[in-house]
Design a protein around this motif. Sequence first.
Motif, short mmCIF file in Angstrom:
data_model
loop_
_atom_site.label_atom_id
_atom_site.label_comp_id
_atom_site.label_asym_id
_atom_site.label_seq_id
_atom_site.Cartn_x
_atom_site.Cartn_y
_atom_site.Cartn_z
N PRO A 4 -39.04 66.65 -7.87
CA PRO A 4 -39.22 65.52 -6.95
C PRO A 4 -38.66 64.22 -7.54
CG PRO A 4 -41.26 66.78 -7.19
CD PRO A 4 -40.31 67.27 -8.25
N LEU A 5 -38.05 63.44 -6.69
CA LEU A 5 -37.57 62.12 -7.12
C LEU A 5 -38.75 61.20 -7.41
CD1 LEU A 5 -34.63 61.70 -4.57
CD2 LEU A 5 -34.54 62.56 -6.92
N VAL A 6 -39.78 61.30 -6.62
CA VAL A 6 -41.05 60.61 -6.87
C VAL A 6 -42.16 61.54 -6.41
CG1 VAL A 6 -40.15 58.25 -6.65
CG2 VAL A 6 -40.93 59.46 -4.62
N GLY A 7 -43.34 61.40 -7.01
CA GLY A 7 -44.47 62.20 -6.60
C GLY A 7 -44.42 63.62 -7.14
N LEU B 124 -34.46 61.52 4.63
CA LEU B 124 -35.48 60.84 5.44
C LEU B 124 -36.07 59.67 4.67
CD1 LEU B 124 -37.18 60.75 8.03
CD2 LEU B 124 -38.78 62.33 6.93
N TRP B 125 -36.27 59.84 3.38
CA TRP B 125 -36.80 58.77 2.53
C TRP B 125 -35.90 57.54 2.56
CZ3 TRP B 125 -35.98 58.30 -3.35
CH2 TRP B 125 -36.80 57.31 -3.89
N ASP C 250 -38.23 53.47 -0.99
CA ASP C 250 -39.37 52.80 -1.59
C ASP C 250 -40.23 53.83 -2.32
OD1 ASP C 250 -41.47 51.23 -2.32
OD2 ASP C 250 -42.24 50.92 -0.28
N ALA C 251 -40.42 53.63 -3.64
CA ALA C 251 -41.22 54.56 -4.43
C ALA C 251 -42.68 54.56 -4.00
CB ALA C 251 -41.11 54.23 -5.92
N GLY C 252 -43.09 53.50 -3.30
CA GLY C 252 -44.47 53.44 -2.83
C GLY C 252 -44.74 54.31 -1.63
N VAL C 253 -43.77 55.12 -1.23
CA VAL C 253 -43.99 56.00 -0.09
C VAL C 253 -45.03 57.06 -0.40
CG1 VAL C 253 -42.19 57.66 -0.73
CG2 VAL C 253 -42.78 57.34 1.69
N VAL C 254 -45.18 57.40 -1.71
CA VAL C 254 -46.19 58.38 -2.10
C VAL C 254 -47.57 57.80 -1.81
CG1 VAL C 254 -47.17 59.67 -4.02
CG2 VAL C 254 -44.71 59.38 -3.86
#
Length: 621
Positions: free
Chosen positions: A199-202, A224-225, A232-236
Amino acid sequence: MTTPSWARALIRSLAPPHQVDGMIGDLEEVHRKRIEKRGRGIAIMLTAIEALTIAFTLLMNRTREILSGGFVTGSEARLALRLIIRNPIMSFASVVALGVGIGLATTGFTLILAILNPKLPVEGGDRFVDIQILDEETGQPRFLEAGLYRLWTDAASTVEHLGASRIRVLNVLHDNGEIEPTRTMDVTPATFRFLPFVPLVGRTLQPVDAERGVEPVALIRETLWERRFGRDAGVVGTRVNIGGVDRTIVGVLPAEAVYPAFADIWIPMPLNALDQPAPGTDFSLFGVLPEDGQPTTVQAQLTSLGIDWAVDRPGTKPVVSHVRAVGDTDGAERPGIIVVVVLIGVLVVVAGNVANLIVARTAARRSELAVRTALGASRARLVAQLSLEVLFMGIIAGGAGLWASQSLLSAVVQSEAEDIPPWLDLGLDFRTAVFVILITLGATVVAGVLPAMRATKADVGQLLRDGRGTAGPMFRWFDHTMIVAQIALSIGILGTALMIHQGWMGGYAARDLEIPSEEILSVSLSFSADLPSDVAADSLTTVLRVVESAVDRIPGVVSSSATRHVPGSDAPMVPLIVEGNMNEAVPPVQRLPTARVGPGFFEILDARPLAGRLLRRGDYA
């Protein structure tokens, strides 16, 4: 004792004709003296070394002669380029024709190469297999039924992991109130233990995410991200309404995450969806083999378990399984190979057309050929100079054809990424580049070398006589031969194309359906994977009626109906038995494409029966 025969043949192939006898004679004499002084064994070894040395020297001399302009001079190359520029219409037509032929052949070759050499874009991809459930009696695909998946996962020892996925299009409700239909995949969370996607984030999905009562979660894809969340990394941790369910985004997968299927949202597959699947729910099953596992072993065990499973359920037909490596086409690539051969045949026909143009050009240069021949130019040099012009055009056409093929395939991948199997690699391959070079050289031989060899076959007197009048008999003979060859190839290609069309399209209607497509809209309706397994079929029918009633109230809608397969899509092949059929020419069991349709379906399509009547609402009672 004479020198080895291979040594004499090697020198004869490389030495100038007037020096062959002398060089072989000298080698024979030296060889006999060596046998007298040092013995036969040592003499053969020393003579072999000397023969290879002589051959290497001759080869280097010939290469140096060609590179230094002894075969085709720089002035002749510049002449070929000037002739291309002086005749822009013929040159442009030749380049376009060859480019189209090379592009078509390259596209077909790239496709068949990708089919024959599937590459699943994951580490350890050779361990993944596709699993299909088939009816033991008819061999037709069957849906997953209650208890079968649980039995396989608990009892199958030949597969390390048995996973499942399902593609749906769900509505995503964004914060601004916009609703976006998004391709979504339900997948068994344990599958991520065998996928290398970081995962790129999360985080990725975990088995606990599929348990009943836990917070609904989802993964999103990088595309989609970027499109909706601006990377935005805060999407998690963000909650998003997906298909009517509020889910928490736990991670972002990279864009190359396209297996088990292409999707922008990944959600965990509920266990009850596999243990007690809703009737008619279509799952894609796959497995991960152990390090030394084989698809045939897995197939045998799953089939045995499927037969035992049916024994415990009276009235249930046994099922068998078909297991194959991901990307295995089961012989479906054979028609594709025929297509490639046909496309290469098209290229040959195109090259023949260009050859006819070159013949006309060569006929206009007969006086030049006569003078150069009289001044001592060899036939090989004349052929090389006449072919150089076609070679230049072929190089341009080959580059253009390769560029056009890759551009077309890239556009197809971008526009149809959702429908292209993840194991199908349509990028430029070294073998594709070699194929382009070979067919370009082949087209050059047909379009340039053959006419040039025919044009230079006559002696000087013949060339001079032809140079004073119209095209000589040698040109007319070649021209007629090329025309006959093109007609024969065209007929063969046409016949092959008709056979392919008959084989591929035989199951479809012989004429196009007259459907008022500009007046019809289709809506895809899918039920959540969280749907309770005890929902009755009549409840689903009630839901469809409510949806149809709501659609009918939309301004501009005249009428609506439901169907399993919209017109033009592939319907499943269902075995049909005609009772009392006494005609032996008609098999008692026939498999025909069959679609389930609702009331009013045929009226929307303005369909008229050839005999009898259409379906009525009373038929659905």
